[in-house]
Design a protein around this motif. Structure first.
Motif, PDB file in Angstrom:
ATOM      1  N   SER A 125       0.838  -1.191   0.000  1.00 51.46           N
ATOM      2  CA  SER A 125       0.000   0.000   0.000  1.00 51.46           C
ATOM      3  C   SER A 125       0.876   1.245   0.000  1.00 51.46           C
ATOM      4  N   VAL A 126       0.280   2.343  -0.437  1.00 54.39           N
ATOM      5  CA  VAL A 126       0.962   3.631  -0.447  1.00 54.39           C
ATOM      6  C   VAL A 126       0.632   4.370   0.844  1.00 54.39           C
ATOM      7  N   LEU A 127       1.655   4.785   1.571  1.00 50.18           N
ATOM      8  CA  LEU A 127       1.460   5.553   2.802  1.00 50.18           C
ATOM      9  C   LEU A 127       1.861   7.001   2.574  1.00 50.18           C
ATOM     10  N   THR A 128       1.043   7.913   3.054  1.00 50.04           N
ATOM     11  CA  THR A 128       1.351   9.330   2.956  1.00 50.04           C
ATOM     12  C   THR A 128       1.017  10.018   4.279  1.00 50.04           C
ATOM     13  N   LYS A 178       3.790  19.216  -3.244  1.00 50.70           N
ATOM     14  CA  LYS A 178       5.082  18.804  -2.692  1.00 50.70           C
ATOM     15  C   LYS A 178       5.245  19.277  -1.256  1.00 50.70           C
ATOM     16  N   SER A 179       4.666  20.422  -0.924  1.00 55.06           N
ATOM     17  CA  SER A 179       4.784  20.923   0.451  1.00 55.06           C
ATOM     18  C   SER A 179       4.074  20.012   1.443  1.00 55.06           C
ATOM     19  N   VAL A 180       3.060  19.278   0.964  1.00 54.31           N
ATOM     20  CA  VAL A 180       2.305  18.369   1.829  1.00 54.31           C
ATOM     21  C   VAL A 180       2.819  16.935   1.729  1.00 54.31           C
ATOM     22  N   MET A 181       3.109  16.496   0.501  1.00 57.89           N
ATOM     23  CA  MET A 181       3.415  15.096   0.247  1.00 57.89           C
ATOM     24  C   MET A 181       4.898  14.803   0.063  1.00 57.89           C
ATOM     25  N   GLU A 219       5.637  12.447  -9.502  1.00 53.65           N
ATOM     26  CA  GLU A 219       6.406  11.474  -8.726  1.00 53.65           C
ATOM     27  C   GLU A 219       5.475  10.529  -7.977  1.00 53.65           C
ATOM     28  N   TYR A 220       4.374  11.072  -7.468  1.00 55.44           N
ATOM     29  CA  TYR A 220       3.405  10.250  -6.759  1.00 55.44           C
ATOM     30  C   TYR A 220       2.787   9.215  -7.694  1.00 55.44           C
ATOM     31  N   VAL A 221       2.480   9.617  -8.927  1.00 56.55           N
ATOM     32  CA  VAL A 221       1.911   8.682  -9.900  1.00 56.55           C
ATOM     33  C   VAL A 221       2.861   7.508 -10.125  1.00 56.55           C
ATOM     34  N   LYS A 255       5.230   6.309  -8.188  1.00 61.91           N
ATOM     35  CA  LYS A 255       5.346   5.452  -7.013  1.00 61.91           C
ATOM     36  C   LYS A 255       4.057   4.675  -6.753  1.00 61.91           C
ATOM     37  N   PHE A 256       2.932   5.287  -7.052  1.00 64.53           N
ATOM     38  CA  PHE A 256       1.662   4.589  -6.896  1.00 64.53           C
ATOM     39  C   PHE A 256       1.602   3.412  -7.862  1.00 64.53           C
ATOM     40  N   ARG A 257       2.031   3.631  -9.105  1.00 66.42           N
ATOM     41  CA  ARG A 257       2.049   2.557 -10.098  1.00 66.42           C
ATOM     42  C   ARG A 257       2.982   1.420  -9.674  1.00 66.42           C
ATOM     43  N   VAL A 258       4.139   1.770  -9.145  1.00 66.61           N
ATOM     44  CA  VAL A 258       5.081   0.749  -8.692  1.00 66.61           C
ATOM     45  C   VAL A 258       4.461  -0.065  -7.561  1.00 66.61           C
ATOM     46  N   ALA A 259       3.771   0.597  -6.630  1.00 64.99           N
ATOM     47  CA  ALA A 259       3.132  -0.111  -5.521  1.00 64.99           C
ATOM     48  C   ALA A 259       2.100  -1.112  -6.041  1.00 64.99           C
ATOM     49  N   LYS A 260       1.306  -0.691  -7.007  1.00 61.54           N
ATOM     50  CA  LYS A 260       0.316  -1.598  -7.589  1.00 61.54           C
ATOM     51  C   LYS A 260       0.990  -2.764  -8.310  1.00 61.54           C
TER      52      LYS A 260
END
Length: 306
Positions: free
Chosen positions: A62-65, A243-246, A252-254, A256-261
């Motif tokens: 899973s992706v954690l943020t 980026k200030s939040v995540m 970059e999030y896309v 990493k999300f794809r890699v997690a899946k």
């Protein structure tokens, strides 16, 4: 221990708990890179204060943020991959420290854990809102302070604070379940909020919109501009605010999300690596392999073999 060894570390109590004292500990730490797969005999709650990480729990990734809260059961295998400036709190404890209150605690909604029902599932991840985050962090910091300073009655007070923490977790997970049952997931109704306005849980509307858009569209060829257009902001402004939040840009999030899946698919399907690359939105197998290795540290083939 290297995950490629095919073995799992079992964390010993002595690494976290002092001898002859109450076995309740709260710590904060920063993760970068990997934390190898491990198990332990105590309960653990994890709260992500800042950053991003891929988390594997009983073989499911899973992706954690920032703002995520979840529980880990004794004996369950978990690890962190591609942690990026991830600041988190760990609350570790044995239920028997709560004495005669154990049964009452275990009857709280969300804590009435039935291992026969959820052994093979990933435990629910709660996305904690801004106002609740302040309360949660304050509670965890108070627990840390009691343990570190050890004032008169600290062990008794620490047990009381743990009960407060578990009660708060129960309320948060109950609210989350009710929202989903009513078809009013907080992420969904935040999509229609004006940019910069926070909902009752404190997340900015545009952050929710990005997370939901990526989850719904990661299999397609989407760009940072596509995400910005969907949210209704300029690409540069959204990237800066996201980026200030995540701690990363939407693009970059896309990735990493794809890699997690794809990690789940590598472990649970017989699909070829090329098919998986296409299924998660990379399309080009060489690009997928390169990004996967940058994030995870090994190639998709090596990861599947391990």
């Amino acid at each position: 221990m290297n995950i490629s060894s095919g073995m799992t570390d079992h964390i010993k109590d002595s690494l976290y708990f002092e001898p002859d004292t109450v076995k309740i500990v709260v710590s904060d730490s920063q993760h970068n890179g990997k934390v190898w797969q491990h198990t332990h005999s105590f309960f653990e709650f994890v709260y992500i204060d800042k950053g991003f990480s891929l988390h594997s729990y009983n073989g499911k990734t899973s992706v954690l943020t920032s703002g995520d809260l979840f529980a880990i059961f004794p004996g369950d295998i978990h690890s962190y991959n591609s942690a990026y400036h991830t600041y988190l709190y760990n609350c570790l404890f044995y239920l028997d420290e709560l004495g005669g209150l154990q049964n009452e605690i275990m009857q709280l909604p969300g804590i009435d854990w039935d291992r026969t029902q959820i052994k093979n599932d990933y435990l629910p991840i709660i996305r904690v809102g801004l106002s609740e985050r302040r309360e949660l962090v304050s509670l965890l910091e108070r627990m840390r302070w009691e343990r570190r300073i050890k004032p008169v009655g600290w062990e008794l007070n620490l047990k009381g604070l743990l009960i407060n923490f578990l009660t708060m977790y129960s309320r948060l997970i109950t609210e989350s379940r009710e929202a989903r049952l009513q078809g009013q997931d907080v992420e969904a109704f935040s999509e229609n909020m004006p940019v910069g306005v926070t909902d009752g849980r404190g997340y900015c509307g545009y952050i929710y919109s990005v997370l939901r858009f990526v989850e719904d569209n990661y299999t397609r060829d989407i760009s940072g501009k596509d995400i910005a257009d969907y949210v209704g902001l300029s690409h540069d402004y959204l990237s800066k605010q996201f980026k200030s939040v995540m701690a990363m840009t939407p693009s970059e999030y896309v990735r990493k999300f794809r890699v997690a899946k794809s990690m789940d698919m590598l472990m649970t399907t017989e699909m070829s690596i090329a098919e998986i690359a296409d299924a998660v939105g990379f399309g080009d197998i060489s690009l997928y392999s390169r990004v996967f290795k940058q994030i995870i540290g090994v190639s998709p083939a090596a990861f599947r073999k391990e």
